[in-house]
Design a protein around this motif. Structure first.
Motif, mmCIF file in Angstrom:
data_model
loop_
_atom_site.group_PDB
_atom_site.id
_atom_site.type_symbol
_atom_site.label_atom_id
_atom_site.label_comp_id
_atom_site.label_asym_id
_atom_site.label_seq_id
_atom_site.Cartn_x
_atom_site.Cartn_y
_atom_site.Cartn_z
ATOM 1 N N ASP A 224 0.826 -1.211 0.000
ATOM 2 C CA ASP A 224 0.000 0.000 0.000
ATOM 3 C C ASP A 224 0.861 1.263 0.000
ATOM 4 O OD1 ASP A 224 -1.822 2.035 0.470
ATOM 5 O OD2 ASP A 224 -2.032 1.555 2.606
ATOM 6 N N THR A 225 0.796 2.018 -1.083
ATOM 7 C CA THR A 225 1.477 3.318 -1.160
ATOM 8 C C THR A 225 0.466 4.462 -1.141
ATOM 9 O OG1 THR A 225 1.487 3.197 -3.589
ATOM 10 C CG2 THR A 225 3.446 2.377 -2.436
ATOM 11 N N GLU A 226 -0.801 4.124 -0.868
ATOM 12 C CA GLU A 226 -1.864 5.132 -0.787
ATOM 13 C C GLU A 226 -2.020 5.614 0.647
ATOM 14 O OE1 GLU A 226 -5.013 7.534 -2.153
ATOM 15 O OE2 GLU A 226 -3.841 6.167 -3.388
ATOM 16 N N LYS A 227 -2.198 4.671 1.571
ATOM 17 C CA LYS A 227 -2.379 5.002 2.982
ATOM 18 C C LYS A 227 -1.255 4.444 3.855
ATOM 19 C CE LYS A 227 -6.503 7.039 2.776
ATOM 20 N NZ LYS A 227 -6.628 7.156 1.324
ATOM 21 N N PHE A 228 -0.363 3.657 3.255
ATOM 22 C CA PHE A 228 0.775 3.062 3.960
ATOM 23 C C PHE A 228 0.317 2.180 5.122
ATOM 24 C CE2 PHE A 228 2.466 6.607 1.642
ATOM 25 C CZ PHE A 228 3.676 6.122 1.135
ATOM 26 N N THR A 229 -0.742 1.418 4.888
ATOM 27 C CA THR A 229 -1.203 0.464 5.875
ATOM 28 C C THR A 229 -0.280 -0.756 5.878
ATOM 29 O OG1 THR A 229 -2.691 -0.487 4.219
ATOM 30 C CG2 THR A 229 -3.614 1.173 5.718
ATOM 31 N N GLY A 230 -0.277 -1.475 6.971
ATOM 32 C CA GLY A 230 0.574 -2.650 7.104
ATOM 33 C C GLY A 230 -0.141 -3.917 6.651
ATOM 34 N N SER A 231 0.579 -5.016 6.661
ATOM 35 C CA SER A 231 0.011 -6.309 6.284
ATOM 36 C C SER A 231 0.919 -7.406 6.808
ATOM 37 C CB SER A 231 -0.121 -6.429 4.769
ATOM 38 O OG SER A 231 -0.488 -7.745 4.398
ATOM 39 N N ARG A 232 0.301 -8.511 7.199
ATOM 40 C CA ARG A 232 1.093 -9.673 7.610
ATOM 41 C C ARG A 232 1.513 -10.521 6.421
ATOM 42 N NH1 ARG A 232 -2.205 -12.867 11.879
ATOM 43 N NH2 ARG A 232 -4.012 -11.917 10.852
ATOM 44 N N LEU A 233 1.001 -10.189 5.245
ATOM 45 C CA LEU A 233 1.425 -10.887 4.035
ATOM 46 C C LEU A 233 2.659 -10.181 3.482
ATOM 47 C CD1 LEU A 233 -1.969 -11.598 2.222
ATOM 48 C CD2 LEU A 233 -0.700 -13.051 3.822
ATOM 49 N N ARG A 234 3.810 -10.720 3.780
ATOM 50 C CA ARG A 234 5.060 -10.096 3.376
ATOM 51 C C ARG A 234 5.301 -10.269 1.885
ATOM 52 N NH1 ARG A 234 8.527 -13.055 8.175
ATOM 53 N NH2 ARG A 234 7.509 -12.020 9.967
ATOM 54 N N VAL A 235 6.090 -9.366 1.334
ATOM 55 C CA VAL A 235 6.500 -9.499 -0.066
ATOM 56 C C VAL A 235 7.230 -10.830 -0.219
ATOM 57 C CG1 VAL A 235 7.985 -8.569 -1.883
ATOM 58 C CG2 VAL A 235 6.646 -7.017 -0.434
ATOM 59 N N GLY A 236 6.813 -11.616 -1.198
ATOM 60 C CA GLY A 236 7.386 -12.944 -1.402
ATOM 61 C C GLY A 236 6.488 -14.053 -0.880
ATOM 62 N N ALA A 237 5.479 -13.707 -0.072
ATOM 63 C CA ALA A 237 4.556 -14.714 0.456
ATOM 64 C C ALA A 237 3.764 -15.328 -0.693
ATOM 65 C CB ALA A 237 3.618 -14.080 1.476
ATOM 66 N N GLN A 238 3.525 -16.617 -0.605
ATOM 67 C CA GLN A 238 2.790 -17.323 -1.651
ATOM 68 C C GLN A 238 1.520 -17.941 -1.081
ATOM 69 O OE1 GLN A 238 5.774 -20.071 -3.287
ATOM 70 N NE2 GLN A 238 6.134 -18.633 -4.973
ATOM 71 N N LEU A 239 0.403 -17.620 -1.704
ATOM 72 C CA LEU A 239 -0.885 -18.161 -1.317
ATOM 73 C C LEU A 239 -1.668 -18.518 -2.577
ATOM 74 C CD1 LEU A 239 -0.293 -15.421 0.642
ATOM 75 C CD2 LEU A 239 -2.262 -16.402 1.828
ATOM 76 N N THR A 240 -2.667 -19.352 -2.428
ATOM 77 C CA THR A 240 -3.504 -19.662 -3.577
ATOM 78 C C THR A 240 -4.489 -18.514 -3.818
ATOM 79 O OG1 THR A 240 -5.227 -20.756 -2.284
ATOM 80 C CG2 THR A 240 -3.368 -22.120 -3.034
ATOM 81 N N ARG A 241 -5.031 -18.477 -5.014
ATOM 82 C CA ARG A 241 -6.019 -17.447 -5.316
ATOM 83 C C ARG A 241 -7.223 -17.575 -4.371
ATOM 84 N NH1 ARG A 241 -6.023 -17.887 -10.298
ATOM 85 N NH2 ARG A 241 -5.103 -15.907 -10.970
ATOM 86 N N GLY A 242 -7.598 -18.800 -4.044
ATOM 87 C CA GLY A 242 -8.707 -19.018 -3.135
ATOM 88 C C GLY A 242 -8.437 -18.460 -1.750
ATOM 89 N N GLU A 243 -7.201 -18.611 -1.270
ATOM 90 C CA GLU A 243 -6.840 -18.072 0.045
ATOM 91 C C GLU A 243 -6.848 -16.542 0.025
ATOM 92 O OE1 GLU A 243 -3.942 -21.528 1.918
ATOM 93 O OE2 GLU A 243 -3.109 -20.150 0.435
#
Length: 346
Positions: free
Chosen positions: A152-171
């Motif tokens: 997020d470069t709009e509001k600079f909110t955080g996330s537990r999904l780090r860059v490089g994290a891999q998940l399925t589209r369903g997840e």
């Protein structure tokens, strides 16, 4: 040092030097101005300020300097507040400046308040994102990698999904719709066939197809205040999304775990009413940015009726939840409501 300058200790020189450099790096000019006590100021406070700046600079020397804006500041007026929508009174004394309650089967409007006002909709946006991804019938087991583009470069909110994290589209769908995970929603749009811009175009095209003429999208998360709609349009979106079994299931999921690398992350719904035994919710989505205020859309069965409820620009953290409860109790106590209850000025 100039011969006529007062003698200064080497530690003091080093400290002032650090303060000046820190100010240049992170734009803390006021801190530099406070580096030495002025007349009328308390010297002790100046020393504390200098130590804080020095510690900040010391920490920055060991890490790359990243200039970042802060997350939304509580108390900043919403668009609805700026437009004076909160001055409109209603018989239920709702905290939301915009509200709409519609019988899903008959399209009868039971309650309306500023329902044509066009406002930012925050993460209600994710309902359209989820609807398009679901309708495209893309493989839900396909692995998607979170990239820097999803940060997020709009509001600079955080996330537990780090860059490089891999998940399925369903997840990613589950986290975006249940927990309003912004990086998950952005990754869904970014990896849509044709890319992000094509996806946003489809969002707007779908809105027009549904007759949502007050609606405009610029991105798939809702972080941008340029994602805007009206209560009337959002009731239409809720009705369309409700026809999708996957969206009904994911938006009403109370919690979900995902395994990311060696970590197991626990996520929960952003709507506490999902877990309430007093509610029979078929679909829901929450949203919040400062410009939009607290937002909530739901499809729920109340007193034998399938109702679509929209609450936008609600004041207070629990305002939208309180408004939903007020409407539920009102409908339950008036199950034979036959005509719309309109908000009025005054």
């Amino acid at each position: 040092m100039h011969p006529t300058a007062p003698a200064m200790s080497k530690p003091w020189i080093r400290l002032c030097h650090s303060v000046a450099i820190a100010a240049l790096v992170v734009g803390l000019a006021p801190a530099v101005a406070d580096a030495a006590p002025r007349k009328g100021q308390v010297a002790k406070k100046s020393v504390v300020a200098k130590k804080r700046v020095a510690r900040s600079f010391s920490a920055r020397r060991s890490h790359p300097v990243v200039l970042r804006a802060t997350a939304p500041v509580p108390g900043k007026p919403s668009y609805g507040q700026l437009a004076g929508l909160h001055s409109v009174q209603d018989q239920l004394d709702l905290k939301s400046s915009v509200a709409l309650v519609v019988d899903q089967d008959t399209s009868e409007v039971l309650f309306s308040k500023n329902d044509s006002a066009v406002l930012p909709i925050a993460s209600i946006t994710k309902l359209m994102t989820g609807l398009l991804v679901s309708e495209a019938k893309l493989p839900m087991d396909e692995t998607i990698t979170i990239t820097q583009d999803d940060v997020d470069t709009e509001k600079f909110t955080g996330s537990r999904l780090r860059v490089g994290a891999q998940l399925t589209r369903g997840e990613l769908m589950h986290l975006a719709l249940m927990s309003s995970e912004n990086r998950a929603a952005h990754a869904l749009g970014r990896t849509y066939p044709g890319g992000l811009q094509a996806f946003v175009s489809l969002m707007n095209g779908k809105a027009k197809m549904l007759g949502m003429n007050d609606t405009h999208y610029v991105e798939p998360t809702g972080l941008s205040s340029k994602n805007q709609s009206s209560a009337k349009d959002l009731a239409t979106l809720v009705n369309a999304a409700y026809s999708d079994e996957r969206l009904r299931e994911l938006t009403t999921s109370p919690e979900h775990q995902v395994v990311v690398g060696k970590r197991t992350l626990q996520y929960r719904t952003t709507n506490r009413l999902v877990k309430s035994p007093e509610w029979d919710i078929g679909l829901q989505k929450t949203g919040f940015i400062n410009e939009a205020g607290q937002c909530l859309v739901m499809q729920a069965k109340i007193a034998g009726r399938k109702l679509i409820m929209v609450f936008l620009d609600s004041a207070g953290k629990l305002g939208r939840i309180g408004d939903a409860e007020r409407v539920r109790k009102w409908v339950e106590s008036n199950p034979a409501v036959a005509s719309p209850l309109k908000a009025s000025n005054g």
